[in-house]
Structures are given as structure tokens and as C-alpha cells.
Scaffold this motif. Structure first.
Motif, PDB file in Angstrom:
ATOM      1  N   CYS A  13     -33.300  20.422  61.666  1.00 16.48           N
ATOM      2  CA  CYS A  13     -33.842  21.754  61.586  1.00 16.48           C
ATOM      3  C   CYS A  13     -34.897  21.799  60.530  1.00 16.48           C
ATOM      4  CB  CYS A  13     -32.768  22.789  61.344  1.00 16.48           C
ATOM      5  SG  CYS A  13     -33.321  24.408  61.831  1.00 16.48           S
ATOM      6  N   THR A  14     -36.101  22.030  60.938  1.00 11.20           N
ATOM      7  CA  THR A  14     -37.189  22.415  60.069  1.00 11.20           C
ATOM      8  C   THR A  14     -38.053  21.296  59.542  1.00 11.20           C
ATOM      9  OG1 THR A  14     -35.885  22.447  58.082  1.00 11.20           O
ATOM     10  CG2 THR A  14     -35.936  24.443  59.363  1.00 11.20           C
ATOM     11  N   LYS A  52     -35.979  30.547  50.727  1.00 12.63           N
ATOM     12  CA  LYS A  52     -35.169  29.657  51.552  1.00 12.63           C
ATOM     13  C   LYS A  52     -34.492  30.451  52.669  1.00 12.63           C
ATOM     14  CE  LYS A  52     -31.895  25.886  51.128  1.00 12.63           C
ATOM     15  NZ  LYS A  52     -31.199  25.014  50.178  1.00 12.63           N
ATOM     16  N   THR A  53     -34.022  31.651  52.355  1.00 15.47           N
ATOM     17  CA  THR A  53     -33.370  32.504  53.356  1.00 15.47           C
ATOM     18  C   THR A  53     -34.339  32.859  54.476  1.00 15.47           C
ATOM     19  OG1 THR A  53     -31.866  33.386  51.691  1.00 15.47           O
ATOM     20  CG2 THR A  53     -32.156  34.692  53.701  1.00 15.47           C
ATOM     21  N   TYR A  55     -37.030  31.202  55.358  1.00 14.92           N
ATOM     22  CA  TYR A  55     -37.361  29.976  56.073  1.00 14.92           C
ATOM     23  C   TYR A  55     -36.255  29.593  57.060  1.00 14.92           C
ATOM     24  CZ  TYR A  55     -38.697  25.163  56.935  1.00 14.92           C
ATOM     25  OH  TYR A  55     -39.043  23.991  57.541  1.00 14.92           O
ATOM     26  N   ILE A  56     -35.028  29.636  56.596  1.00 11.98           N
ATOM     27  CA  ILE A  56     -33.897  29.290  57.456  1.00 11.98           C
ATOM     28  C   ILE A  56     -33.817  30.257  58.636  1.00 11.98           C
ATOM     29  CG2 ILE A  56     -31.364  29.218  57.572  1.00 11.98           C
ATOM     30  CD1 ILE A  56     -31.504  28.058  54.665  1.00 11.98           C
ATOM     31  N   ASP A  60     -33.984  28.938  62.336  1.00  8.21           N
ATOM     32  CA  ASP A  60     -32.850  29.224  63.218  1.00  8.21           C
ATOM     33  C   ASP A  60     -33.291  30.014  64.447  1.00  8.21           C
ATOM     34  OD1 ASP A  60     -30.963  27.809  61.770  1.00  8.21           O
ATOM     35  OD2 ASP A  60     -29.998  29.577  60.899  1.00  8.21           O
ATOM     36  N   ALA A 159     -27.613  19.955  57.958  1.00  7.89           N
ATOM     37  CA  ALA A 159     -28.229  21.269  58.213  1.00  7.89           C
ATOM     38  C   ALA A 159     -27.413  22.384  57.572  1.00  7.89           C
ATOM     39  CB  ALA A 159     -28.374  21.502  59.711  1.00  7.89           C
ATOM     40  N   TYR A 162     -27.984  22.570  53.912  1.00  5.71           N
ATOM     41  CA  TYR A 162     -29.263  23.217  53.601  1.00  5.71           C
ATOM     42  C   TYR A 162     -29.161  24.738  53.775  1.00  5.71           C
ATOM     43  CZ  TYR A 162     -34.230  24.144  53.320  1.00  5.71           C
ATOM     44  OH  TYR A 162     -35.435  24.645  52.941  1.00  5.71           O
ATOM     45  N   SER A 164     -28.656  26.201  57.225  1.00  2.00           N
ATOM     46  CA  SER A 164     -28.825  26.604  58.616  1.00  2.00           C
ATOM     47  C   SER A 164     -27.486  26.963  59.246  1.00  2.00           C
ATOM     48  CB  SER A 164     -29.461  25.464  59.415  1.00  2.00           C
ATOM     49  OG  SER A 164     -29.516  25.807  60.778  1.00  2.00           O
TER      50      SER A 164
END
Length: 168
Positions: A13-14, A52-53, A55-56, A60, A159, A162, A164
Motif C-alpha cells: 500500500c502506497t 499520515k492519517t 495519506y493512509i 486505502d 501495512a 504503517y 492501513s
């Protein structure tokens, strides 16, 4: 179909890849530079890194859309058209992740995830080629090795660590 899981679960993911750190903090000529002078540094208009929130959530959302698209392909029949669709879907997902700006300081970590997704697309192409040449046994062996439960469990754990909750 196990092949669907490598695309729908995202496996990773990402991230960013191919030499593009996609950090959002690229050096630019600042718009507030005095006339005739070039002053470099982050410009006032340079995109800021997401949290980060944020981005996730964006990554997602990409995985969730990919899952919905792949669910339309569900079934036990393996066709060239289905493989082509899965390859396109996996590449699109990786490209969409690549287009995201990672949070400050996370570029290396997300690069690892995105590199794995591009590697998965390459494996899908190899498996498709093996099936196309009639070597179903080698194709199945490659699929089993590349997407074993151990491999998928490691990626899910990575993931999840991190942050996700959709991608793995």
C-alpha cells in the motif's frame, strides 16, 4: 481466485518509485524572489505533505476502489482477458499510489510498498505468459510461491503497522 487477492488486497500500500521521491517538497524557484534573482527553496505554493492519517485514507480509498473493480472479475475461470484486466488494475493502483504525496519522512517506507506492488504486476505478467504458452504447472507454481499465505501475512502485518486498514 488467488490472483484477485494480490490485486484486491493490494498486497502493499502506497508509495513512490522510479526515482521520483514524490515528496511534495521539491525545490522550486520561489515566487517571492526579488526581481532578477533566483531564490530556491520550498515555495509558498508548493504542496505540503499530508498527514499520515490523510495519506493512509487516500491510499486505502485506492485499494477499496480496486477491490470493487476486481470483485467484478470474480470467478474460477482464468482467461487472457481477465489477466489483462488484473494487470491493468494492479498497474493503475500502483500508479495511483505513486501519484500521492507521502507524509514527511515516510517516502522510503512507502517506496518499499509501491515497489512491491510494481513487482506484483511483473509477476502477474510472467504468470500470464506461462499460462499463454500452456505451462499451467509452472504458472501455478510461480503464483503459489509469490502469493503464499506467509508472503501475504508479512505484507498485511507491514501495512497494518504503517496504519492501513484496507490495503495489505
Amino acid at each position: 481466485m488467488v490472483v484477485l487477492s494480490l490485486v484486491t488486497g493490494c498486497n502493499n500500500c502506497t508509495g513512490s518509485v522510479c526515482g521520483n521521491d514524490n515528496s511534495g517538497n521539491a525545490v522550486r524557484v520561489r515566487s517571492d524572489a526579488p526581481p532578477g534573482q533566483v531564490v530556491t527553496g520550498p515555495s509558498a505554493t508548493a504542496p505540503s505533505s499530508p498527514t499520515k492519517t490523510e495519506y493512509i485514507a487516500a491510499a486505502d480509498a485506492i485499494c477499496a476502489q480496486c477491490t470493487r473493480d476486481a470483485d467484478k472479475l470474480a470467478g474460477d475461470d482464468v482467461t487472457e482477458e481477465k489477466f489483462d484486466a488484473l494487470i491493468r488494475m494492479g498497474a493503475r493502483m500502483a500508479d495511483d499510489w505513486h501519484a500521492l504525496t507521502p507524509p514527511a519522512g515516510d517516502a522510503e517506507q512507502v517506496d518499499t510498498f509501491i515497489d512491491k506492488q510494481y513487482a506484483d504486476v511483473a509477476v502477474l505478467r510472467k504468470i500470464k505468459d506461462l499460462w499463454a504458452t500452456g505451462d499451467a504447472e509452472a504458472a501455478q507454481a510461480k503464483l503459489d510461491a509469490a502469493y503464499s499465505e506467509d508472503v501475504r501475512a508479512e505484507r498485511r502485518a507491514s501495512a497494518r503497522t504503517y496504519g492501513s486498514r484496507v490495503c495489505y
